[in-house]
Design a protein around this motif. Structure first.
Motif: not given
Length: 896
Positions: A711-722, A759-765
């Motif tokens: 939901a917050f990807d549009e702000f440009g940060k990785t999921r881990t940073a979020q 580690r960023e979540p994988t596509g499968r996750e």
């Protein structure tokens, strides 16, 4: 009655209570105070129901204060005399009181709600004026040709005083129109030209040759069996319509029809097992694969068992239930007890759609209770409401209307205006090609696997054929293999025959087959000369499998037909045609309303597929799980876009060539969070995660769920940073609504990411999280979760048509499954399988299901060996499963 009797109650008494009661009574009688009587509480009718009643009492009592015992059946006179043989005056006093009481149900002629015409004319005159005005608007130059039927209908309506009922319905729908609420009228009311002229219905009874006598006839009126008017509204506006009616008429002259929810095998077992100490988790595990229905009824002849040995036998025979501990306690006792609770009232409820508007105050006719929704609701069910003379209006909810409304609104926002009523004569070849080729999934009324297959088998290309198909699929019309005969006769593959020349006028449009409810009435009248009233009683009896009534009318049918000179053999042939119609079925007017609506929806899907699928996903009232509609989007080349805090919903929306999933559909969001997100977004756009957090103040688990779905990807940060931003915000400001309680000066470095490898979540996750939180995949195709399956080693769904008549091995994800019963009563199963190329319907007949049924629930992806059996017209095929099991795994990846 203070002048004569003191009431002394005996209800479920312990020995000590009875001893005290007898002592008190004896004292009063000795002192010459008052005569005595005994009132025996009656909670159920027969002594044989005592066991079931005791179980119900235990269900309702809090543990550990459960008290067993008590005799609360209705006691016959012989039993009462035996109980009080030593006190005959008690019985005499009781009979005296009973003699003073008088009650009678207010049976009588139907009474209609009151309507006062705004021009102060009589209801008869006002209705006549409205109808004539509507007749001229509808038919213009042809109005004069229709006036005879209008006058005939008005005369019948006048004979029973039905004018005010029509006017009340008209008035309610006029208000709905003012409030922007759309509707369609279905059922036999659409047979009426008057309904069409009043714009209660938009189906022209002349164009579709509808049978008004099915809706109203003098014989039916004489039996006080008047029809109601059934109206479908968008599912999210139904309550608004009910509220509108209560606003207009008030609770003293308006109520929802009541009823009772009864115990069925599954619910009865669950409740009894809990009483016996089985944990709820174990109960769910035990009943998970219980069939919702167990067959029985008309075919096979014996009714389905509700409990006891018969239920155990059925469960033991089912491939998905045979492994259950049926002979172990306490399950064995619970299954036996279920038999006593079957069909026992569980709790009062509202009828799903019926509303009554009596002329006199409601409580003069029926007691009411307040339902969970807050509506006054009758204690009487729909049959008893009719018996006391109330004619209901059915206010029904439908998802298809809501979807079409939302598509039109979406297009209107882009200045595209469409008029679905302007699609007549419904002859767009592209729409018919889509329907006839099996592309109607998500189109209300014709999207089920059986309907999609029937449209392909029939190669339907015109509206009257589609209307017939809508009814052919129903249980009544589908008896005796009528579906196959209809598809063959429709395409000229089989000659059209009639059981008797007198029946050709009524059966010509359905190629000599009994398809609509009114065919029963017409056959009884045209062939046998049976009175219309008795024909209607037969229709109702067939609808509800009332065997004694059917047998009674059978003799009348034979006797009347013999007087017309028909032979016994011919009468037997025609009667079997009538009796084979047993079960729920549609009248032609009902099918017409739904057939036209289905065409309109199919037109929207053909020309505006993204908007249409977005509306279907938004309303969620289709035949399938949302996952199936997501797969249909993939088939149509429409991708899904992840949710955005700046497009929170509640609707799925079209963004370019994709459909945006609304954020507030995330599972686990509280109502407070959902409302707050929408409210804050209306105030202005969210600029960052911090801005969102400060304005919405979600709970930590809500914030994490929204991060997981992007939901917050549009702000440009990785999921881990979020994630770490969310941790910092929570530690700094908490999750309380008071934002002034955070740190004045946050500790240095608190906002920085940890100095460790992240580690960023994988596509499968990500796909797994999306399925967990939405119920379907968003960022990719859901079959990516099964990348270890050797898909390339199977015949794909898209290539099955190349192997007609052959045995193939294919593989698919089980996305839909339904248990059915063959004519023999044996269970079988229908499956919908999906691979990367499409979806296909399969069937496991009884013998195959017995051997491989367990595999269909054990493996989410299923390998099937099946025979591709072609439709006779070459437009498709059915896939008959011969074997089923675990799929092959990619050698290099091993098992997941």
């Amino acid at each position: 009655m203070v002048d004569s009797v003191h009431v002394d109650t005996m209800t479920g008494l312990t020995k000590q209570q009875r001893k005290m009661l007898d002592f008190t009574t004896a004292q009063q009688e000795h002192r010459g105070m008052v005569p005595t009587l005994r009132e025996m509480a009656a909670h159920f009718g027969l002594r044989s129901k005592t066991g079931a009643a005791n179980h119900l009492k235990l269900l309702r009592q809090a543990h550990p204060d459960k008290i067993q015992g008590g005799n609360f059946h209705f006691r016959p006179a012989v039993e009462l005399h035996g109980l009080f043989k030593d006190a005959p005056d008690v019985v005499a006093n009781t009979i005296e009181i009973a003699g003073r009481c008088a009650f009678g149900f207010p049976f009588g002629k139907p009474q209609f709600p009151a309507f006062s015409p705004p021009d102060r004319s009589t209801p008869q005159a006002f209705l006549h004026r409205l109808v004539m005005q509507g007749l001229r608007e509808r038919y213009r130059d042809r109005a004069g040709h229709m006036s005879r039927q209008v006058e005939e209908e008005l005369a019948i309506i006048s004979d029973v005083g039905y004018e005010e009922y029509f006017l009340v319905v008209w008035d309610i729908l006029q208000e709905c129109k003012r409030r922007g609420i759309d509707w369609i009228t279905r059922g036999s009311a659409a047979d009426s030209l008057i309904c069409y002229c009043l714009r209660i219905s938009d189906v022209c009874p002349i164009r579709f040759d509808l049978y008004f006598r099915h809706f109203l006839n003098k014989e039916r009126m004489a039996l006080n069996k008047l029809p109601d008017i059934d109206i479908d509204f968008a599912h999210d506006r139904k309550d608004d319509v009910v509220d509108l009616i209560f606003e207009r008429y008030g609770p003293e002259h308006c109520a929802v029809v009541g009823g009772f929810s009864t115990f069925q095998a599954r619910s009865a077992f669950a409740e009894v097992a809990k009483v016996l100490g089985v944990a709820e988790r174990e109960v769910r595990k035990f009943t998970e694969h219980f069939p919702w229905g167990f067959g029985g009824g008309w075919v096979p002849d014996e009714p389905a068992p509700k409990g006891g040995a018969g239920l155990v036998e059925l469960l033991r025979a089912g491939p998905e239930t045979c492994h259950l501990p049926l002979d172990q306690e306490p399950y064995k006792t619970a299954l036996t007890t279920v038999e006593f609770l079957a069909e026992f009232p569980r709790y009062p409820k509202m009828h799903p759609c019926g509303v009554v508007l009596p002329r006199q105050p409601m409580h003069e006719l029926t007691p009411t209770f307040v339902s969970n929704k807050g509506y006054p609701t009758t204690h009487y069910d729909m049959d008893w409401v009719e018996a006391i003379g109330l004619v209901k209006i059915d206010i029904l909810a439908q998802g298809g209307l809501a979807a079409m409304r939302d598509v039109k609104a979406s297009l209107a926002s882009r200045r595209i205006q469409i008029d679905l009523n302007g699609l007549e004569p419904w002859d767009d070849p592209h729409v018919w090609e889509m329907i006839a080729s099996g592309g109607a999934r998500a189109v209300h009324h014709i999207e089920s696997p059986a309907m999609v297959s029937l449209c392909r088998m029939t190669n339907v290309r015109e509206i009257d054929g589609l209307i017939a198909i809508v009814s052919v699929i129903r249980p009544g019309a589908a008896n005796e293999g009528k579906k196959q005969s209809f598809t063959r006769r429709y395409q000229g593959l089989e000659p059209v025959t009639y059981p008797d020349p007198s029946l050709e006028p009524c059966l010509k449009s359905t190629f000599g087959l009994v398809v609509y409810e009114e065919h029963i009435l017409q056959i009884c009248e045209l062939f046998a000369g049976l009175p219309p009233g008795r024909a209607d009683v037969l229709r109702r009896a067939l609808n509800k499998y009332k065997r004694p009534v059917i047998e009674e009318i059978k003799s009348e049918f034979f006797e009347s037909a013999m007087k017309r000179g028909h032979t016994h053999e011919k009468i037997e042939e025609v009667w079997n045609l009538v009796a084979g119609f047993a079960g729920y079925a549609f009248c032609r007017a009902h099918s017409t309303a739904y057939g036209v609506e289905a065409y309109q929806a199919a037109w929207l899907k053909r020309y505006y597929p993204a908007e249409f699928m977005a509306a279907v996903l938004t309303n969620g009232k289709g035949f399938y799980h949302p996952l199936v509609y997501v797969l249909e989007c993939h088939r149509l080349g429409i991708p899904l876009s992840p949710p955005s805090v700046n497009q929170p919903g509640p609707a799925f929306t079209v963004c370019g060539r994709s459909i945006r999933v609304p954020l507030i559909r995330v599972k686990g969001l509280t109502k407070r969070a959902r409302d707050r997100i929408v409210q804050e977004r209306e105030r202005g756009q969210f600029d960052s995660i911090a801005d969102f957090y400060h304005r919405v103040m979600p709970m930590p688990e809500e914030m994490e769920a929204m991060i997981r779905v992007g939901a917050f990807d549009e702000f440009g940060k990785t999921r881990t940073a979020q994630f770490w931003d969310a941790q910092f915000l929570r530690q700094s400001y908490g999750s309380a609504a008071d934002r002034t309680q955070g740190w004045l000066l946050p500790p240095p470095g608190a906002e920085r990411l940890p100095e460790v490898s992240l580690r960023e979540p994988t596509g499968r996750e990500r796909l797994q999280w999306e399925i967990e939180l939405f119920g379907f995949a968003v960022s990719g195709h859901p079959l990516e979760l099964f990348d270890n399956v050797a898909w390339d080693s199977y015949c794909s769904v898209s290539r099955l048509g190349e192997h007609v008549g052959e045995e193939v091995v294919t593989c698919g994800w089980v996305i839909e499954q339904r248990i059915h019963h063959q004519v023999t009563g044996e269970p079988m199963k229908f499956l919908t399988l999906s691979d990367w190329t499409g979806m296909v319907e399969t069937e496991l007949f009884a013998a195959t299901y017995r051997s491989y049924g367990l595999a269909t629930v054990r493996y989410p992806v299923l390998e099937v060996t099946a025979r591709v059996e072609p439709f006779e017209n070459g437009r498709g095929f059915s896939l008959r499963v011969l074997r089923a099991g675990r799929p092959r795994i990619q050698p290099s990846r091993g098992e997941s």
